[in-house]
Design a protein around this motif. Structure first.
Motif, PDB file in Angstrom:
ATOM      1  N   LEU A 422     -14.640 -12.626  39.938  1.00 63.64           N
ATOM      2  CA  LEU A 422     -13.694 -14.007  40.458  1.00 63.64           C
ATOM      3  C   LEU A 422     -12.471 -14.078  39.483  1.00 63.64           C
ATOM      4  O   LEU A 422     -11.587 -14.390  40.236  1.00 63.64           O
ATOM      5  CB  LEU A 422     -14.619 -15.214  40.154  1.00 63.64           C
ATOM      6  N   ILE A 423     -12.417 -13.603  38.232  1.00 61.76           N
ATOM      7  CA  ILE A 423     -11.257 -13.647  37.508  1.00 61.76           C
ATOM      8  C   ILE A 423     -11.135 -12.286  36.817  1.00 61.76           C
ATOM      9  O   ILE A 423     -12.278 -11.493  36.663  1.00 61.76           O
ATOM     10  CB  ILE A 423     -10.932 -14.747  36.357  1.00 61.76           C
ATOM     11  N   ALA A 424     -10.066 -11.690  36.295  1.00 63.41           N
ATOM     12  CA  ALA A 424     -10.022 -10.490  35.392  1.00 63.41           C
ATOM     13  C   ALA A 424     -11.052 -10.584  34.094  1.00 63.41           C
ATOM     14  O   ALA A 424     -10.880 -11.567  33.471  1.00 63.41           O
ATOM     15  CB  ALA A 424      -8.716 -10.104  35.309  1.00 63.41           C
ATOM     16  N   ASP A 425     -11.349  -9.469  33.872  1.00 60.28           N
ATOM     17  CA  ASP A 425     -12.078  -9.514  32.542  1.00 60.28           C
ATOM     18  C   ASP A 425     -11.181  -9.705  31.393  1.00 60.28           C
ATOM     19  O   ASP A 425     -11.845 -10.582  30.396  1.00 60.28           O
ATOM     20  CB  ASP A 425     -12.799  -8.408  32.248  1.00 60.28           C
ATOM     21  N   ASP A 426      -9.942  -9.490  31.424  1.00 61.88           N
ATOM     22  CA  ASP A 426      -9.098  -9.936  30.397  1.00 61.88           C
ATOM     23  C   ASP A 426      -8.964 -11.324  30.031  1.00 61.88           C
ATOM     24  O   ASP A 426      -8.763 -11.891  29.156  1.00 61.88           O
ATOM     25  CB  ASP A 426      -7.855  -9.071  30.015  1.00 61.88           C
ATOM     26  N   TRP A 427      -8.744 -12.005  31.384  1.00 63.84           N
ATOM     27  CA  TRP A 427      -8.614 -13.392  31.484  1.00 63.84           C
ATOM     28  C   TRP A 427     -10.007 -14.192  31.092  1.00 63.84           C
ATOM     29  O   TRP A 427      -9.788 -15.113  30.157  1.00 63.84           O
ATOM     30  CB  TRP A 427      -8.065 -13.807  32.717  1.00 63.84           C
ATOM     31  N   ALA A 428     -11.107 -13.769  31.282  1.00 63.65           N
ATOM     32  CA  ALA A 428     -12.277 -14.275  31.051  1.00 63.65           C
ATOM     33  C   ALA A 428     -12.561 -14.096  29.576  1.00 63.65           C
ATOM     34  O   ALA A 428     -12.847 -15.121  28.789  1.00 63.65           O
ATOM     35  CB  ALA A 428     -13.539 -13.450  31.827  1.00 63.65           C
ATOM     36  N   ASP A 429     -11.936 -13.022  28.721  1.00 64.06           N
ATOM     37  CA  ASP A 429     -12.156 -12.970  27.211  1.00 64.06           C
ATOM     38  C   ASP A 429     -11.226 -13.899  26.850  1.00 64.06           C
ATOM     39  O   ASP A 429     -11.610 -14.624  25.703  1.00 64.06           O
ATOM     40  CB  ASP A 429     -11.623 -11.488  26.989  1.00 64.06           C
ATOM     41  N   ALA A 430     -10.064 -14.095  27.357  1.00 65.88           N
ATOM     42  CA  ALA A 430      -8.879 -15.054  26.878  1.00 65.88           C
ATOM     43  C   ALA A 430      -9.372 -16.274  27.041  1.00 65.88           C
ATOM     44  O   ALA A 430      -9.199 -17.359  25.885  1.00 65.88           O
ATOM     45  CB  ALA A 430      -7.686 -14.696  27.553  1.00 65.88           C
ATOM     46  N   LEU A 431     -10.220 -16.910  28.024  1.00 69.38           N
ATOM     47  CA  LEU A 431     -10.716 -18.265  28.107  1.00 69.38           C
ATOM     48  C   LEU A 431     -11.729 -18.448  27.250  1.00 69.38           C
ATOM     49  O   LEU A 431     -11.889 -19.565  26.656  1.00 69.38           O
ATOM     50  CB  LEU A 431     -10.953 -18.430  29.631  1.00 69.38           C
ATOM     51  N   CYS A 432     -12.841 -17.611  27.036  1.00 69.06           N
ATOM     52  CA  CYS A 432     -13.816 -17.765  25.965  1.00 69.06           C
ATOM     53  C   CYS A 432     -13.256 -18.096  24.703  1.00 69.06           C
ATOM     54  O   CYS A 432     -13.655 -18.885  23.917  1.00 69.06           O
ATOM     55  CB  CYS A 432     -14.502 -16.321  26.143  1.00 69.06           C
ATOM     56  N   GLU A 433     -12.150 -17.071  24.122  1.00 68.06           N
ATOM     57  CA  GLU A 433     -11.379 -17.515  22.712  1.00 68.06           C
ATOM     58  C   GLU A 433     -10.740 -18.794  22.898  1.00 68.06           C
ATOM     59  O   GLU A 433     -10.949 -19.532  21.965  1.00 68.06           O
ATOM     60  CB  GLU A 433     -10.555 -16.103  22.683  1.00 68.06           C
ATOM     61  N   ARG A 434     -10.119 -18.988  23.911  1.00 65.45           N
ATOM     62  CA  ARG A 434      -9.394 -20.517  23.779  1.00 65.45           C
ATOM     63  C   ARG A 434     -10.434 -21.483  23.651  1.00 65.45           C
ATOM     64  O   ARG A 434     -10.066 -22.643  23.105  1.00 65.45           O
ATOM     65  CB  ARG A 434      -8.631 -20.616  25.178  1.00 65.45           C
ATOM     66  N   ALA A 435     -11.553 -21.674  24.379  1.00 67.03           N
ATOM     67  CA  ALA A 435     -12.295 -22.604  24.458  1.00 67.03           C
ATOM     68  C   ALA A 435     -12.754 -22.779  22.953  1.00 67.03           C
ATOM     69  O   ALA A 435     -13.156 -24.009  22.887  1.00 67.03           O
ATOM     70  CB  ALA A 435     -13.610 -22.267  25.444  1.00 67.03           C
ATOM     71  N   LEU A 436     -13.379 -21.742  22.462  1.00 69.43           N
ATOM     72  CA  LEU A 436     -13.611 -22.038  20.935  1.00 69.43           C
ATOM     73  C   LEU A 436     -12.401 -22.248  20.023  1.00 69.43           C
ATOM     74  O   LEU A 436     -12.893 -22.623  18.743  1.00 69.43           O
ATOM     75  CB  LEU A 436     -14.336 -20.584  20.193  1.00 69.43           C
TER      76      LEU A 436
END
Length: 450
Positions: A422-436
């Motif tokens: 649904l979203i690019a893997d690198d964007w998913a990684d970035a969102l994970c990091e930003r949330a924390l």
């Protein structure tokens, strides 16, 4: 001197709460709740109820002040709350608070996130608003009592109060304004279970409207719009109108000393929370080993009455309603060793082997288990194999409960599985990091900027 009210006492205490009052473990939990919710919000983007809501929002237009996650666009804060609230509840993977029988994230986080973006609030302000919203909704839900849940979707009704409380805190409303925000939230609180009888899409409207209505209530109160001062405890208020076993004292118990939001659960299985203990009991009995239909003679399941009250008449005619069908969830765990998103598909619903296993399942309410509800959501399972071997499982706290929490890698894995494709893997990684790192963000409106 105005007479003290339950809304006033709850709002006054929560309005005094500051980010510095929260302990580091509590802040980390709030960030994990946000990340968990975000995964569900992305996961729901292509589902039919969400797409219909997005069509309406596009037609209405509006000031692009808040992120509409499922369309990766922007709109006014109320429409963003509506869309994100609907999208985050549709795949049935959003968080759960057991004792209050409430999914707090889906109605609360969309409201306070949309407002935080509009107001260009900090990440720490957003996290505080989430804490206040969760605490208010959970306490109202516990106080209104389990009888409320028989007809009313607590996530929708009590979630409206939580959305209003979080938004009121973010706006810095005073006590009287906060009372009015609660009053307007309560008079709009709705959400009936009747939709389950004909597989309607109402459940997503419940969370979307709870988020919108709660946010609207706070915005109105900020401008002087008044609401009922005794919306909770009044003779014609929320408790008496919707419950036969309410206890207003539970709303304030240990208020300011104990945070109920800490006892939140993160879902591990892609189904209704009332199925999770049974799924885990099956997996415990089988040790996760998949079984063929011809290996199984019978399956006996004991659950608490509350689960049967909601789920007993649900027919798995669609992948969504299969998530509410206990036999389907049990058969999935038996045959495949899991109940993942992919397990709820049209192909599985029509699978003759699944149907064969489902016909071998007998479910009953157990008085001992029922007495534990809603503090615990237990289940027992006995599987009799064709060989005569008996496999048993008993689960009080399913995987994801605070007593049986997911590991950090499992929480991240859940986010990745929800967003994959649904979203690019690198964007998913970035969102994970930003949330924390949310507590270090000075302006929440920059959270989704790539």
């Amino acid at each position: 001197m105005l007479e003290p009210t339950l809304s006033g006492r709850l709002g006054e205490c929560l309005s005094r709460l500051s980010f510095n009052d929260l302990l580091e473990p509590q802040i980390r939990k709030l960030k994990i709740y946000f990340r968990d919710w975000l995964g569900s919000a992305i996961a729901g983007k292509n589902e039919a109820p969400v797409q219909i809501i997005l069509d309406i929002i596009r037609e209405l237009g509006g000031t692009p002040e808040s992120t509409i996650i499922p369309s990766e666009s922007h709109g006014n804060c109320l429409m963003a709350a509506l869309a994100n609230g609907a999208s985050s509840h549709v795949v049935e993977m959003d968080d759960l608070h057991r004792e209050s029988i409430l999914h707090p994230a889906a109605p609360i986080i969309p409201a306070v996130l949309a407002l935080a973006e509009r107001e260009k609030a900090s990440g720490s302000d957003l996290l505080l608003a989430i804490a206040v919203g969760y605490e208010a909704a959970i306490r109202v839900a516990i106080a209104v009592g389990p009888s409320h849940y028989h007809c009313w979707h607590t996530t929708s009704t009590c979630g409206t109060f939580g959305a209003a409380a979080g938004a009121a805190r973010l706006l810095g409303l005073n006590e009287e304004q906060t009372i009015s925000a609660y009053g307007s939230a309560g008079t709009q609180a709705g959400g009936l279970w009747e939709f389950l009888t004909n597989n309607a899409m109402s459940k997503q409207l419940h969370t979307g409207k709870a988020a919108l209505n709660g946010l609207l209530s706070a915005l109105l109160a900020q401008r002087g719009f008044t609401g009922a001062r005794k919306i909770l405890e009044g003779e014609k208020g929320f408790f008496r109108a919707t419950s036969s076993d309410f206890d207003p004292a539970k709303c304030l118990a240990q208020l300011g000393k104990e945070f109920y939001f800490e006892r939140n659960s993160l879902k591990y299985h892609a189904s209704c929370g009332h199925t999770h203990s049974t799924i885990d009991a099956v997996l415990q009995a089988t040790q996760g080993v998949a079984h063929r239909p011809d290996e199984i003679d019978s399956v006996s399941v004991s659950v608490y009455q509350g689960a049967l009250d909601l789920l007993k008449d649900i027919v798995p005619t669609t992948p969504y309603f299969a998530k509410f069908n206990l036999p389907f969830c049990i058969a999935s765990a038996l045959m495949f060793g899991h109940a993942n998103l992919a397990d709820f598909s049209p192909e599985r619903i029509r699978n003759p082997e699944m149907i064969q296993v489902m016909q071998k399942i007998r479910i009953q309410a157990d008085p001992e288990l029922s007495a534990m509800y809603p503090r615990k959501w237990p289940a027992r399972v006995e599987i009799v194999k064709r060989t005569g071997e008996r496999l048993t499982g008993s689960v009080t706290y399913p995987k994801g409960d605070p007593e049986n929490p997911l590991s950090e890698s499992e929480v991240v894995g859940k986010f990745k599985s929800l967003t994959r494709g649904l979203i690019a893997d690198d964007w998913a990684d970035a969102l994970c990091e930003r949330a924390l790192a949310l507590d270090r963000l000075s302006d929440v409106s920059g959270f989704f900027i790539r």
